[in-house]
Design an enzyme around this catalytic site. Structure first.
Site, PDB file in Angstrom:
ATOM      1  CB  CYS A 168      38.805  43.731  32.856  1.00 23.83           C
ATOM      2  SG  CYS A 168      39.195  43.843  31.128  1.00 23.83           S
ATOM      3  CG  ASP A 169      36.091  45.444  35.275  1.00 23.40           C
ATOM      4  OD1 ASP A 169      37.249  45.444  35.731  1.00 23.40           O
ATOM      5  OD2 ASP A 169      35.662  46.304  34.498  1.00 23.40           O
ATOM      6  CB  CYS A 199      36.472  44.681  30.031  1.00 23.82           C
ATOM      7  SG  CYS A 199      37.647  43.334  29.921  1.00 23.82           S
TER       8      CYS A 199
END
Ligand code: NDP
Length: 316
Positions: free
Chosen positions: A136-137, A133
């Protein structure tokens, strides 16, 4: 007992909930305790959902869909379904925290899960440089050199997004041409921070406590090489989430839930499917939403049929 339980809370689940709620069926949406909202919660700009010419952030779109469903009377439960028994007239859905739920109909809108490469070190280094992701990261890879594996729209989207943070992004694809749509390919090709490595498969991920590099194998010549990177984003597609219904509901050879023609009807009466769990072709937010509509209408017709049968029995 409820009329409708909807399992899943992506565009398919919430659209089914909007239609079922507006039909007065007071649906229960079981939305998962950690992944409520589905894939779009991990997306940034959604530019192709009709009605949003300026685009909309994925999480904002999901919040609006939930709000719309609740406005008409849908109940949203943040819990995980652990097992189902769908074979009888009364469908039983067991959850992790809220106990058993029962309904005349169930709509399966469980979406799909990220595909894995199946490498030994993939799990070990997950969260230590291996990710599925970018939104997200991505932030953790400021000024780093990283790689994205995959040749579809997801890989192009992830790679392009990651250039906001990383100094260099390799896209590793096992073939010599991409599967991604033309517009996404062109966007990635035009990005100076992205370099493509074609005809290459990731054979191993190296690093003791964090990703330090990849072992690549040339899929044409078989030659093996090392690529130093500090992160690996895996974007090689998704598999339909059907583990709850194995042995009860028929699947297609592609692993999606099998439905009757253009309907959402599965092999079990009163059980319907919607969204990516039955679609391995189009897989768009808007097609999932449309599929949720179909499932809610099918459930409504089925329930009307049950009512008519009960009335006929009572009259006889
Ligand atoms: P796709 O199935 O389209 O692509 C998966 C890619 O990963 C393919 O290039 C495939 O290779 C490769 N791949 C699959 N398995 C492996 C493996 N084991 N090892 C290495 N490579 C592998 O998935 P996406 O997630 O990219 O897209 C899914 C759907 O979502 C599509 O319909 C897409 O259009 C849509 N989407 C749309 C977006 C948008 O419009 N903004 C953004 C993201 C997705 P090969 O080509 O060799 O099969």
């Amino acid at each position: 007992m409820r009329e409708v339980i909807i399992i899943g809370s992506g565009p398919a689940g919430f659209t089914a909930a909007i239609y079922a709620a507006r039909a007065g069926l007071s649906p229960l949406v079981i939305a998962s305790s950690v992944e409520a909202g589905g894939e779009l919660m991990k997306t940034t700009d959604v530019e192709n959902f009709p009605g949003f010419p300026e685009g909309i952030q994925g999480p904002d779109l999901m919040m609006k869909l939930q709000e719309q469903a609740e406005k008409f009377g849908a109940e949203v439960m943040l819990d995980d379904v652990v097992s189902v028994d769908l074979t009888g007239d009364v469908k039983k859905v067991s959850t992790g925290y809220s106990g058993d739920q029962e309904a005349h109909t169930v709509i399966f809108a469980t979406g799909s899960a990220y595909r894995k490469l199946g490498l030994d070190d993939e799990e070990r280094l997950s969260g230590r440089g291996v990710s599925w992701c970018a939104t997200c990261d991505g932030f953790f890879f400021k000024t780093k050199t990283i790689a994205v594996v995959g040749g579809g729209d997801s890989a192009m989207e992830e790679a392009t997004f990651l250039t906001r943070f990383a100094d260099k992004v390799y896209v590793i694809h096992r073939k010599d041409s991409l599967r991604a749509s033309k517009i996404m390919q062109e966007r990635a090709f035009a990005n100076e921070k992205i370099e493509f490595i074609f005809n290459s498969a990731v054979e191993a991920i190296t690093g003791e406590n964090a990703v330090e590099g990849l072992t690549l194998r040339d899929t044409v010549t078989g030659a093996v090489s090392e690529l130093p990177v500090q992160g690996l984003f895996i974007a090689i597609g998704n598999d339909p989430r059907t583990h709850l219904i194995h042995g009860q509901v028929d699947l297609t050879s592609a692993g999606t839930i099998a439905v009757d023609g253009r309907s959402s009807r599965t092999n079990l009466a009163g059980v319907f499917a919607a969204g990516d769990v039955l679609d391995d072709t189009y897989r768009q937010a808007v097609t999932a939403a449309a599929s949720g509509t179909v499932a809610a209408l099918d459930a409504e017709h089925y329930l009307a049929g049950l009512e008519q049968a009960a009335a006929a029995l009572a009259a006889s």
